[in-house]
Design a protein around this motif. Sequence first.
Motif, mmCIF file in Angstrom:
data_model
loop_
_atom_site.group_PDB
_atom_site.id
_atom_site.type_symbol
_atom_site.label_atom_id
_atom_site.label_comp_id
_atom_site.label_asym_id
_atom_site.label_seq_id
_atom_site.Cartn_x
_atom_site.Cartn_y
_atom_site.Cartn_z
ATOM 1 N N PRO A 239 15.380 -0.064 -0.797
ATOM 2 C CA PRO A 239 14.339 -0.800 -0.059
ATOM 3 C C PRO A 239 13.497 0.119 0.841
ATOM 4 C CG PRO A 239 16.421 -1.984 0.059
ATOM 5 C CD PRO A 239 16.701 -0.666 -0.578
ATOM 6 N N LEU A 240 14.137 1.149 1.429
ATOM 7 C CA LEU A 240 13.367 2.077 2.262
ATOM 8 C C LEU A 240 12.340 2.839 1.426
ATOM 9 C CD1 LEU A 240 15.972 3.630 4.726
ATOM 10 C CD2 LEU A 240 14.095 2.107 5.269
ATOM 11 N N ILE A 241 12.719 3.247 0.242
ATOM 12 C CA ILE A 241 11.801 3.972 -0.644
ATOM 13 C C ILE A 241 10.642 3.064 -1.056
ATOM 14 C CG2 ILE A 241 11.603 5.045 -2.928
ATOM 15 C CD1 ILE A 241 14.514 6.050 -2.496
ATOM 16 N N ILE A 242 10.976 1.811 -1.411
ATOM 17 C CA ILE A 242 9.925 0.849 -1.797
ATOM 18 C C ILE A 242 8.969 0.630 -0.634
ATOM 19 C CG2 ILE A 242 9.493 -1.574 -2.436
ATOM 20 C CD1 ILE A 242 12.147 -1.413 -4.056
ATOM 21 N N LEU A 243 9.507 0.462 0.556
ATOM 22 C CA LEU A 243 8.681 0.270 1.746
ATOM 23 C C LEU A 243 7.800 1.495 1.993
ATOM 24 C CD1 LEU A 243 7.973 -1.517 4.184
ATOM 25 C CD2 LEU A 243 9.840 -0.402 5.407
ATOM 26 N N GLY A 244 8.374 2.684 1.839
ATOM 27 C CA GLY A 244 7.611 3.911 2.039
ATOM 28 C C GLY A 244 6.477 4.040 1.035
ATOM 29 N N VAL A 245 6.743 3.711 -0.220
ATOM 30 C CA VAL A 245 5.706 3.778 -1.250
ATOM 31 C C VAL A 245 4.608 2.757 -0.952
ATOM 32 C CG1 VAL A 245 5.240 3.339 -3.703
ATOM 33 C CG2 VAL A 245 7.215 4.729 -3.028
ATOM 34 N N VAL B 18 3.703 1.454 1.946
ATOM 35 C CA VAL B 18 2.926 1.899 3.106
ATOM 36 C C VAL B 18 2.020 3.054 2.693
ATOM 37 C CG1 VAL B 18 3.082 3.019 5.374
ATOM 38 C CG2 VAL B 18 4.553 1.074 4.839
ATOM 39 N N GLY B 19 2.532 3.971 1.879
ATOM 40 C CA GLY B 19 1.741 5.108 1.416
ATOM 41 C C GLY B 19 0.561 4.664 0.574
ATOM 42 N N ARG C 142 -0.877 1.668 0.613
ATOM 43 C CA ARG C 142 -1.802 0.930 1.488
ATOM 44 C C ARG C 142 -2.630 1.909 2.328
ATOM 45 N NH1 ARG C 142 -2.228 -4.391 3.962
ATOM 46 N NH2 ARG C 142 -3.139 -4.073 6.003
ATOM 47 N N PHE C 143 -1.966 2.935 2.883
ATOM 48 C CA PHE C 143 -2.664 3.930 3.694
ATOM 49 C C PHE C 143 -3.667 4.701 2.830
ATOM 50 C CE2 PHE C 143 -2.944 8.272 5.423
ATOM 51 C CZ PHE C 143 -3.459 7.969 6.673
ATOM 52 N N TYR C 144 -3.294 5.050 1.618
ATOM 53 C CA TYR C 144 -4.145 5.804 0.725
ATOM 54 C C TYR C 144 -5.377 4.988 0.333
ATOM 55 C CZ TYR C 144 -5.734 8.374 -3.374
ATOM 56 O OH TYR C 144 -6.496 9.062 -4.269
ATOM 57 N N THR C 145 -5.177 3.692 0.015
ATOM 58 C CA THR C 145 -6.316 2.854 -0.404
ATOM 59 C C THR C 145 -7.238 2.591 0.782
ATOM 60 O OG1 THR C 145 -4.978 0.847 -0.120
ATOM 61 C CG2 THR C 145 -5.138 1.766 -2.340
ATOM 62 N N LYS C 146 -6.725 2.472 2.011
ATOM 63 C CA LYS C 146 -7.585 2.258 3.180
ATOM 64 C C LYS C 146 -8.415 3.492 3.472
ATOM 65 C CE LYS C 146 -5.902 -1.181 6.312
ATOM 66 N NZ LYS C 146 -5.375 -1.432 7.624
ATOM 67 N N SER C 147 -7.796 4.677 3.358
ATOM 68 C CA SER C 147 -8.510 5.915 3.688
ATOM 69 C C SER C 147 -9.532 6.263 2.580
ATOM 70 C CB SER C 147 -7.551 7.056 3.906
ATOM 71 O OG SER C 147 -6.838 7.351 2.740
ATOM 72 N N SER C 148 -9.326 5.771 1.368
ATOM 73 C CA SER C 148 -10.243 6.050 0.257
ATOM 74 C C SER C 148 -11.496 5.178 0.348
ATOM 75 C CB SER C 148 -9.578 5.809 -1.075
ATOM 76 O OG SER C 148 -8.478 6.650 -1.228
ATOM 77 N N ALA C 149 -11.359 4.023 0.979
ATOM 78 C CA ALA C 149 -12.483 3.071 0.991
ATOM 79 C C ALA C 149 -13.568 3.449 1.958
ATOM 80 C CB ALA C 149 -11.971 1.689 1.345
#
Length: 132
Positions: A114-120, A122-123, A125-132
């Motif tokens: 679950p920690l890995i899934i959560l990390g992916v 968040v990553g 989501r962060f990547y798509t926000k910074s790309s927009a």
Amino acid sequence: MGKVFTLAEVAEHNTPKDCWLVIDGKVYDVTKFLEDHPGGDEVLLSATGKDATDDFEDVGHSSSARVQMEELYVGDIDSSTIPSKSKYTPPKQPHYNQDKTSEFIVKLLQFLVPLIILGVAVGVRFYTKSSA
């Protein structure tokens, strides 16, 4: 067969001017060889007063070294004066329990996945926000 010595008698010969060793039940006067020994005289001097067979064998001496030893032979050791080597007994350890190990791995994965899934997530989501 030469003279028979006790370990105590051999142990008295422990100086650079008078050095005897016990190897394979035989006693050798290595005094003349101290300076020529490839491993240095300290190695030979540290082997006095005990059965040096294991030390000698561990190094892997050549056949010519073994022939050279014959010239240094002075007698045999009284084997009753050498302490017997005790057989190695491994320490008592708890029995390996496969079930407990499997149980631990399952619990670890239940925590990490679950920690890995959560990390992916968040990553991404962060990547798509910074790309927009």
